[in-house]
Structures are given as structure tokens and as C-alpha cells.
Design a protein around this motif. Structure first.
Motif, short mmCIF file in Angstrom:
data_model
loop_
_atom_site.label_atom_id
_atom_site.label_comp_id
_atom_site.label_asym_id
_atom_site.label_seq_id
_atom_site.Cartn_x
_atom_site.Cartn_y
_atom_site.Cartn_z
N ASP A 108 1.08 -1.21 -0.18
CA ASP A 108 0.09 0.08 -0.09
C ASP A 108 0.82 1.29 -0.20
O ASP A 108 0.51 2.16 -0.72
N THR A 109 1.96 1.24 0.70
CA THR A 109 2.74 2.36 0.69
C THR A 109 4.30 2.21 0.36
O THR A 109 5.23 3.20 0.42
N TRP A 110 4.49 0.96 0.17
CA TRP A 110 6.20 0.58 -0.28
C TRP A 110 6.95 0.63 0.91
O TRP A 110 8.11 0.62 0.57
N ASN A 111 6.34 0.95 2.14
CA ASN A 111 7.27 1.08 3.29
C ASN A 111 7.20 -0.02 4.26
O ASN A 111 6.20 -1.16 4.00
N PHE A 279 0.92 3.33 -10.99
CA PHE A 279 1.53 4.37 -9.98
C PHE A 279 0.89 3.89 -8.49
O PHE A 279 0.15 3.05 -8.29
N LEU A 280 1.70 4.53 -7.65
CA LEU A 280 1.35 4.27 -6.03
C LEU A 280 0.62 5.43 -5.70
O LEU A 280 0.63 6.62 -5.60
N ASP A 281 -0.63 4.83 -5.53
CA ASP A 281 -1.85 6.14 -5.11
C ASP A 281 -1.69 6.32 -3.51
O ASP A 281 -1.16 5.36 -2.76
N GLU A 282 -2.26 7.26 -3.00
CA GLU A 282 -2.32 7.57 -1.75
C GLU A 282 -3.26 6.85 -1.07
O GLU A 282 -4.60 7.27 -1.32
#
Ligand SMILES: *Cc1c(COP(=O)(O)O)cnc(C)c1O
Length: 375
Positions: A108-111, A279-282
Motif C-alpha cells: 500500500d505504501t511501499w514502506n 502508480f502508487l496511489d495515496e
């Protein structure tokens, strides 16, 4: 026709930086302290949060080093660190003679994944070691899952070093990044959202921690007329010259965030419908400064095809960070991974994202990508 090089992320000066540097010359405050350092720290505090103490330092790496030392990390300790990050998140663990334990990211956040984080902590406790700290990173400006990570950290009583080097101007549920960790760190390196050419800061709610950081960063001098030391110190304070640049940059920070977010919107509007680009969405409640706009392609080969096509036209792009658990220097480190960051690294590419890009630059980039993928 010769076209100018497009950089991934280049410095973007505002209007008052030179004036503040000139002030330092005019008053002869050419030292690692002075009025620009004080004003720069105040500006960061006003931006990040009034309950936050700020210590301006020579780099983000220095800030992480001091943060870990202040949290008591020493020889033989273990420190958990997000694997998907720049090496500067992890190197200071080694400076202190401690061992990094790398934890993979979630989609979800790549973190750092809260699930894998807890797994890692449980495993280490079972082996009789309690990790001394957790280094969590807001990568590319996207906040990590602040509440979930905090919950895991608190339930085991482990402090968080919040690596916000890429996330000044990002927010989680309306609050600024660098205000969530037991200690936060910022970077003002040349490619970051604002820059002092090189520099960093520590942020913390504790005045005591700030004082300790400044003490250690200025050679740990005891209170005496002569030079007396009871601790090993460092030379990590920010120069008053560079802080002058930082003062000017803080004035334009909201513009820089807006410009980087606009870049992201542009890329998304032009490439978002292509089946081969993601893309990575917020997630809800997450606000990214979009330091770098990243895309995911279907494969390593497609990613390389795009990167090389851009390079041929003098356009700089870069693969996503190579996970720390795959780095030769950390090959002996323990890691808890599920393949997420390896996959992101293989397929992902950072596109030029500077706040000083022109619309014509962005057009050039998307045209090339569309043309290449159409083949
Ligand atoms: C840039 C960066 C750092 C280090 O900051 P410096 O000021 O270059 O020392 C640390 N962590 C991350 C994630 C970074 O991107």
C-alpha cells in the motif's frame, strides 16, 4: 536540435537564499553555529509542529547516527530497519557496531510492513535479543503506516527513528512527517525536496534529546573553561552559511511540494491509462510530497527499455532503491522478507521529478515513454 539534459531531481533555489548567506558574511558568522542556524531551526519547527524541537546537523546520515546513539544503540545490539530504502538509513547502525535486521515493505505504501515487523520482533525475542530501535522510512515521500507501526513498536517498547529524509512536506492524517517518531530525521542533500547543498536535521518532542544531539554534534564539550570531554563527540553541526540557504528554502517549501505533486498528476494524467504502467496511489489519510514520481512496469526488461530510451535522450531516470537485504555490504544481515521490495526494485523506475521541470520537459518524457511502449 540539441536538447538540454533533464535531471532526476535537481536543486531549485528561491529568492532569499543568497541574501541570508550574504548576511552571514556581513556579520562574519562563518561557523557551525549562528543566527541562520537558529532561524532555520525555527522555520522547520514552525512547519513540522510547534511541539517539535529541531537540531540542524551536517547531514541526514549524521542525524540517524546521533538518533541511534541517543536511543542507546551500541556494540552488538540489533536494530530493525526498513529494507527498501537508501543505504544511509542503515549505515549508521554499523557505525555503532550494531547489526541491522531488515524488514520488507507492504504494497500500500511501499514502506515497512507492520506484519513482518512484528514477525521480526517476535523472532528476535524468541532468540533472546530485544531490538534497540526501529528505523522506519517514508520512502519517496509516501508516509509509512504510522499508526500500525507505532502500535507494534509500543507493544514491545521499542523506539522508532522516523527517517523523513524524503518526506518533508508529507502528512499522515493531517500531521507532518518527522513528528511521529521518538526521533525524526530530515535531509537537505542536493536532490531532496529542499536543499542546503548538504545538511540534515533531527526532530524530537523532547528538549532533552535535542540538547543531547547538539552536545554530541559539537564534540561533546563539558561545561568548563578549558576543553574537557567525558563523552566521545562528533563534528555534526550545520554551518551557518548552509543554514542561510535552508532559511530561504523553507520559504518556498510549500511551492516545492505543490510543484512535485503537480508533476505526479501530470504523469498520471498522461500515463495512468496505459495498461503497462502503475502508480502508487495515496491511501486514505496519506499525503505524499511526491518527492519522486515512481512507476511500476510489467517486467525488468520493460523497465530497462524505458530507462535506456530516456537515457539516450539525455533524460535521467533511476531504478527504485535496491533493497538493503540484497546489498553485498549487508549480505550477512538477517532479513524478514516476502519478495515485495525485490519485485518493486525489478519493475520500478523513478521519473524526473524536480520542482523546476518545465511542462515541455514533462511532455518530452511522456512522449518518449508512450512511443516506446507502443512498439
Ligand atoms: C537522503 C537520505 C538519507 C540521508 O541523508 P543525507 O543528508 O544525504 O545524509 C537517509 N535516508 C533516506 C531515505 C534518504 O533518502
Amino acid at each position: 536540435m540539441t536538447q538540454t539534459k533533464i535531471w532526476l531531481s535537481s536543486p531549485h533555489m528561491g529568492t532569499n537564499e543568497q541574501r541570508y548567506v550574504q548576511e552571514a558574511f556581513d556579520t562574519n558568522w562563518v561557523a557551525p553555529l549562528g543566527p541562520n542556524v537558529d532561524r532555520f531551526e525555527e522555520a522547520i519547527q514552525n512547519f513540522v509542529g510547534n511541539d517539535i524541537q529541531v537540531a540542524a546537523l551536517s547531514s541526514g546520515t549524521a542525524a540517524i547516527h546521533l538518533a541511534l546513539e541517543i536511543l542507546g544503540v551500541s556494540q552488538g545490539d540489533e536494530v530493525i530497519c526498513q529494507s527498501f530504502t537508501f543505504s544511509a538509513s542503515a549505515n549508521p547502525i554499523k557505525y555503532l557496531g550494531a547489526n541491522p535486521i531488515f524488514v520488507d515493505s507492504e504494497r500500500d505504501t511501499w514502506n515497512i510492513s507492520p506484519v513482518l515487523l512484528e514477525e521480526a520482533i517476535k523472532d528476535r525475542l524468541k532468540n533472546g535479543v530485544k531490538p534497540k530501535a526501529i528505523v522506519a522510512v517514508h520512502l519517496y515521500g509516501m508516509p509509512y503506516k504510522v499508526e500500525e507501526i507505532r502500535k507494534v513498536a509500543d507493544s514491545y517498547g521499542i523506539p522508532i527513528v522516523e527517517d523523513s529524509a524524503e518526506a518533508l512536506g508529507s502528512m499522515y492524517k493531517g500531521k507532518n512527517c518527522s513528528s511521529f517518531g521518538d526521533i525524526g530525521i530530515l535531509s537537505f542533500n542536493g536532490n531532496k525536496i529542499i536543499t542546503t547543498s548538504g545538511g540534515g536535521a533531527m526532530t524530537t518532542k523532547s528538549l532533552e534529546i535535542k540538547k543531547k544531539a547538539v552536545f554530541l554534534a559539537t564534540q561533546a564539550r563539558d561545561d568548563a573553561p578549558h576543553y574537557q570531554h567525558s563523552n566521545v563527540g562528533y563534528n555534526y553541526r550545520m554551518s551557518n552559511i548552509l543554514a542561510g540557504i535552508g532559511r530561504g528554502q523553507m520559504e518556498v517549501l510549500p511551492n516545492r511540494v505543490a510543484a512535485r505533486r503537480a508533476n505526479h498528476e501530470f504523469y498520471k494524467s498522461r500515463l495512468g491509462d496505459m495498461s503497462e504502467i502503475e502508480f502508487l496511489d495515496e491511501p486514505n489519510g496519506f499525503y505524499s510530497n511526491r518527492w519522486l514520481t515512481c512507476i511500476l512496469t510489467p517486467s525488468f526488461e520493460k523497465r530497462e527499455m524505458i530507462r535506456l530510451a530516456l537515457l539516450e535522450e539525455d533524460i535521467e531516470s533511476r531504478p527504485l532503491w535496491k533493497p538493503m537485504h540484497l546489498q553485498p555490504v549487508f549480505k550477512n544481515a538477517l532479513h524478514f522478507s516476502d519478495g515485495t521490495s525485490e519485485d518493486l526494485f525489478e519493475r520500478g523506475l523513478c521519473l524526473p521529478s524536480g520542482s523546476n521541470l518545465e511542462t515541455s520537459d514533462l511532455e518530452r518524457i511522456v512522449h518518449l515513454i508512450i512511443k516506446k511502449l507502443a512498439k
